[in-house]
Design a protein around this motif. Structure first.
Motif, PDB file in Angstrom:
ATOM      1  N   PHE A   1       5.561  10.886   4.332  1.00  0.00           N
ATOM      2  CA  PHE A   1       4.102  11.521   4.335  1.00  0.00           C
ATOM      3  C   PHE A   1       3.400  11.738   5.696  1.00  0.00           C
ATOM      4  CE2 PHE A   1      -0.515  10.827   3.267  1.00  0.00           C
ATOM      5  CZ  PHE A   1      -0.671  12.176   2.492  1.00  0.00           C
ATOM      6  N   SER A   2       3.699  10.728   6.495  1.00  0.00           N
ATOM      7  CA  SER A   2       2.973  11.003   7.855  1.00  0.00           C
ATOM      8  C   SER A   2       3.530  11.893   8.803  1.00  0.00           C
ATOM      9  CB  SER A   2       3.022   9.663   8.822  1.00  0.00           C
ATOM     10  OG  SER A   2       4.632   9.328   9.067  1.00  0.00           O
TER      11      SER A   2
ATOM     12  N   ASN B   1       6.976   8.955   0.060  1.00  0.00           N
ATOM     13  CA  ASN B   1       6.203   7.965   0.861  1.00  0.00           C
ATOM     14  C   ASN B   1       6.504   7.842   2.409  1.00  0.00           C
ATOM     15  OD1 ASN B   1       4.298   5.564  -0.309  1.00  0.00           O
ATOM     16  ND2 ASN B   1       5.740   6.263  -2.220  1.00  0.00           N
TER      17      ASN B   1
ATOM     18  N   GLU C   1       4.889  14.648   7.311  1.00  0.00           N
ATOM     19  CA  GLU C   1       4.245  16.141   6.572  1.00  0.00           C
ATOM     20  C   GLU C   1       2.932  16.472   6.939  1.00  0.00           C
ATOM     21  OE1 GLU C   1       4.405  15.383   2.245  1.00  0.00           O
ATOM     22  OE2 GLU C   1       2.674  17.045   2.016  1.00  0.00           O
TER      23      GLU C   1
ATOM     24  N   ALA D   1       0.901  -1.093   0.065  1.00  0.00           N
ATOM     25  CA  ALA D   1       0.004  -0.153   0.165  1.00  0.00           C
ATOM     26  C   ALA D   1       0.905   1.239   0.131  1.00  0.00           C
ATOM     27  CB  ALA D   1      -0.997   0.005   1.113  1.00  0.00           C
ATOM     28  N   LEU D   2       1.859   1.349  -0.805  1.00  0.00           N
ATOM     29  CA  LEU D   2       2.662   2.587  -0.663  1.00  0.00           C
ATOM     30  C   LEU D   2       1.890   3.431  -1.674  1.00  0.00           C
ATOM     31  CD1 LEU D   2       6.026   0.773  -1.758  1.00  0.00           C
ATOM     32  CD2 LEU D   2       5.125   1.543   0.437  1.00  0.00           C
ATOM     33  N   TYR D   3       2.204   4.867  -1.958  1.00  0.00           N
ATOM     34  CA  TYR D   3       1.556   5.846  -2.724  1.00  0.00           C
ATOM     35  C   TYR D   3       2.192   5.891  -3.980  1.00  0.00           C
ATOM     36  CZ  TYR D   3       0.241   6.935   2.418  1.00  0.00           C
ATOM     37  OH  TYR D   3      -0.158   6.629   3.426  1.00  0.00           O
ATOM     38  N   PRO D   4       1.629   5.327  -5.049  1.00  0.00           N
ATOM     39  CA  PRO D   4       2.364   5.264  -6.023  1.00  0.00           C
ATOM     40  C   PRO D   4       2.698   6.624  -6.989  1.00  0.00           C
ATOM     41  CG  PRO D   4       0.139   4.845  -6.574  1.00  0.00           C
ATOM     42  CD  PRO D   4       0.167   4.959  -5.169  1.00  0.00           C
ATOM     43  N   THR D   5       2.076   7.442  -6.489  1.00  0.00           N
ATOM     44  CA  THR D   5       2.428   8.819  -7.138  1.00  0.00           C
ATOM     45  C   THR D   5       3.511   9.481  -6.452  1.00  0.00           C
ATOM     46  OG1 THR D   5       0.503   9.808  -6.219  1.00  0.00           O
ATOM     47  CG2 THR D   5       0.449   9.095  -8.334  1.00  0.00           C
ATOM     48  N   MET D   6       4.178   8.961  -5.210  1.00  0.00           N
ATOM     49  CA  MET D   6       4.933   9.537  -4.647  1.00  0.00           C
ATOM     50  C   MET D   6       6.321   8.847  -4.405  1.00  0.00           C
ATOM     51  SD  MET D   6       2.946  10.708  -1.066  1.00  0.00           S
ATOM     52  CE  MET D   6       1.226  11.280  -1.130  1.00  0.00           C
TER      53      MET D   6
ATOM     54  N   PRO E   1       7.736   3.922  -6.162  1.00  0.00           N
ATOM     55  CA  PRO E   1       7.429   2.383  -5.892  1.00  0.00           C
ATOM     56  C   PRO E   1       7.652   1.438  -7.135  1.00  0.00           C
ATOM     57  CG  PRO E   1       6.043   4.011  -4.787  1.00  0.00           C
ATOM     58  CD  PRO E   1       6.892   4.899  -5.547  1.00  0.00           C
TER      59      PRO E   1
ATOM     60  N   ARG F   1       8.403   3.347   6.371  1.00  0.00           N
ATOM     61  CA  ARG F   1       7.402   4.424   6.397  1.00  0.00           C
ATOM     62  C   ARG F   1       6.725   4.038   7.775  1.00  0.00           C
ATOM     63  NH1 ARG F   1       2.418   4.167   2.080  1.00  0.00           N
ATOM     64  NH2 ARG F   1       2.024   2.053   3.233  1.00  0.00           N
TER      65      ARG F   1
END
Lengths: 292, 354
Positions: B98-99, B95, B101, B85-90, B131, B146
């Motif tokens: 993110f938390s 990634n 941020e 469940a990584l963020y594909p656009t980051m 990713p 993460r």
């Protein structure tokens, strides 16, 4: 590679080009018609390759002179019979309704995809059912409603009805794209501390770009080609291409050359729009965030 | 770091009860593995801990505080998902950070901590990648980084290794355990793979049908399974089971089945004549010319260091693990013995250990 397979390959290429030709020819013929004189248009047998190209049709349709110092010709019937159709109207309406329906559909679809609520499935079916209603059935009642609220013959009115007509399909389409974004990604962001809105904006929306592009193309094309609502809900304030096109069919004959010229011109904005979103269209959706 | 405590947890989906009155406590810094077949409720329990599922009844405590109604973001937990469940656009760095941020950690510190976490999982030079440009193992490491960057109280792992190939899985097992030893964060790890549970856990929680079957160290589960189910679940190849009865020859009790006569520990308190199920782990079946079990060798499976002997004993299938240089041949007869204290007796009806 053997001789046998090489010849098969060649055969396949020929077949592929034949199919392409089959689809491209009508377009070619339509485009060339736009550049033909009336005489060439009605040639028997039709002149496919050899004709005297002219810009006359475009000049008449747009009410401007494109050639070097060429005088605008006066049409039979006197004056510029075919008023410059406002291609601009089509662009405003199509663009406006696309933005409106894609925005609403994206928000609605994300909610439908992620938030379980009682009767969600029924809701989705109901959303789709509104699309099953034939436009003609509502055009007349809508005319009176529009007249009362003052939306008749306005950009806002046409944009609104086109957006409404597009919404069901756009919602369902966007929902399927959001459904493809694994909910673990949302959950992962929830645990990271993101709010629903932030997840939507920063995480899910960028992943659904391809879906948004596809939905936008669909909405744009629908609005670009829609006829009935524009015909009934507008008078002189605005006219979109399909309605203007129909006015070329007159009691004294059909102005094929003018119609073709307008058609060709109308292809350009739609083509440009699709070209713009094309990159997003072909992008992979999940971009490898997950093991498939 | 924190303790996690479940008090009489019940979970229902609509009217379907998936968990009933479950109580469990996980100590500070412990590596607890929730083990069980699919549908046993282990993932549901983990998701309730994360706050992704509500608790129908009972209390869930993290660090002594009841968190039933606390939203996930305020529980101070981190979670690694099966499909990463990584963020594909980051990028990897985005990634991981993110938390931070979201918590408005200053950019410089964000970067420093992301780099630290990435270095910890060996991803130092991949921070700018996406990713999709990483292999499965690397993606899993990003997911771990993460989780770690948050310095959360509890780490939750939901079958994190299921999507990796066997070799990588073994390596990641080692890496996750090593990271835990280094960070000392309380960890709850869900898996259906008993080898992962055996190799990584401080405490195994074996679940079955929404309840806990047995809680204990890997050794306890292996050496003293509380039930036939637990005995069968742990260990590969699986335990052999034979139905028979307990007989008393004076004060020397024995287990008797067709073609099998095994001495039982004297301390046993099972009434003579009782029907029982006897379990024997394959490595406890020892080749012995004086052994009381005689079997015909059906097949010898070489696994490298040793050989699995598939035997037919009085018409019943047995597996014994022997060393690779054992002198046996297919179709031949072999004799085996078992030390009395290696026998596991279970009640044939309830399946409980006797």
């Amino acid at each position: 590679m053997t001789v046998h397979s090489a010849s098969r390959r060649r055969l396949r290429i020929v077949a592929a080009w034949s199919v392409v030709a089959l689809f491209v020819f009508p377009l070619y013929y339509w485009i060339t018609t736009a550049f033909k004189n009336a005489r060439d248009i009605f040639d028997q047998p039709p002149s496919v390759w050899a004709f005297d190209p002219t810009l006359k049709n475009f000049e008449e349709v747009f009410g401007i002179s494109l050639g070097f110092l060429r005088q605008q010709e006066v049409l039979p019937g006197g004056g510029n019979f075919y008023m410059a159709p406002r291609l601009w109207d089509s662009i405003v309406v199509a663009f406006g309704s696309t933005v409106l329906s894609v925005t609403l559909a994206t928000l609605a679809a994300y909610a439908l995809s992620r938030f379980p609520f009682r009767g969600r499935h029924a809701f989705v079916a109901w959303v789709l059912s509104t699309r099953m209603m034939p436009p003609v059935a509502v055009a007349i009642p809508l005319f009176f409603i529009y007249k009362d609220v003052g939306l008749l013959d306005t950009y806002a009115g046409v944009i609104l009805i086109h957006a409404v007509m597009n919404l069901p399909l756009a919602v369902l389409l966007m929902k399927s794209f959001f459904d493809d974004v694994p909910k673990e990604i949302d959950e992962s962001a929830i645990i990271d501390g993101a709010s629903r809105w932030l997840i939507f904006r920063r995480v899910v929306l960028p992943m659904a770009k391809g879906g948004i592009a596809a939905t936008a193309v669909l909405c744009f094309i629908f609005s670009w080609t829609e006829f009935v609502f524009v015909l009934t809900l507008t008078q002189t304030g605005l006219k979109t291409v399909p309605v203007v096109s129909s006015s070329f069919v007159t009691s004294t004959g059909t102005a094929w050359g003018n119609m073709a010229a307008l058609g060709v011109a109308a292809m350009v904005p739609a083509f440009v729009f699709i070209l713009l979103v094309q990159k997003q269209l072909v992008r992979g959706l999940t971009l490898g965030s997950l093991k498939q | 770091m924190a303790t996690v405590e479940y008090r009489n947890i019940t979970k229902r989906f609509e009217s379907f009860e998936v968990m009933r009155d479950l109580s469990l406590s996980i100590a500070d810094g412990e590596f607890a593995v929730l083990l069980g077949a699919s549908g046993c409720g282990k993932t549901t329990l983990l998701r309730m801990t994360a706050g992704l599922e509500t608790v129908t009844a009972g209390d869930l405590l993290i660090d002594g505080l009841r968190v039933n109604e606390v939203p996930p973001r305020d529980r101070d937990i981190a979670m690694v998902f099966q499909n990463y469940a990584l963020y594909p656009t980051m990028t990897v760095a985005e990634n991981i950070a993110f938390s931070l941020e979201i918590r408005r950690v200053p950019k410089a510190e964000r970067r420093r901590r992301a780099e630290e976490a990435a270095a910890l999982v060996g991803l130092g030079e991949h921070l700018a990648r996406y990713p999709r440009e990483l292999s499965g193992g690397q993606r899993q490491r990003v997911a771990m980084a993460r989780a770690m960057v948050r310095e959360a109280k509890v780490f939750l792992f939901d079958e994190p290794l299921s999507n990796l190939d066997a070799k990588l899985r073994a390596q990641m097992r080692f890496e996750i355990r090593q990271l835990h030893d280094r960070l000392g964060t309380t960890t709850i790890y869900v898996t259906h793979d008993q080898i992962e549970a055996m190799t990584m856990a401080d405490k195994i929680v074996l679940m079955r049908g929404g309840t806990i079957e047995q809680v204990g160290t890997p050794d306890e589960l292996y050496d003293r399974p509380v039930s036939r189910f637990a005995a069968d679940f742990i260990g590969s190849p699986a335990m052999n089971f034979v139905e028979g009865t307990v007989e008393a020859n004076g004060n020397a009790p024995a287990f008797v089945a067709e073609g099998i006569h095994l001495a039982l520990p004297v301390s046993l308190t099972v009434a003579p004549g009782s029907p029982v199920v006897c379990g024997i782990r394959p490595p406890d079946l020892v080749l012995n010319a004086d052994g009381s079990i005689e079997g015909r060798l059906v097949l010898a499976e070489k696994t490298g260091p040793d050989v699995q002997l598939h035997l037919s004993v009085a018409g019943q299938d047995f597996i014994a693990t022997a060393s690779r240089d054992a002198a046996v041949e297919a179709g031949g007869l072999v004799r085996l013995s078992v030390a009395p204290d290696k026998l596991h007796l279970f009640d044939p009806q309830s399946g409980r250990r006797l």
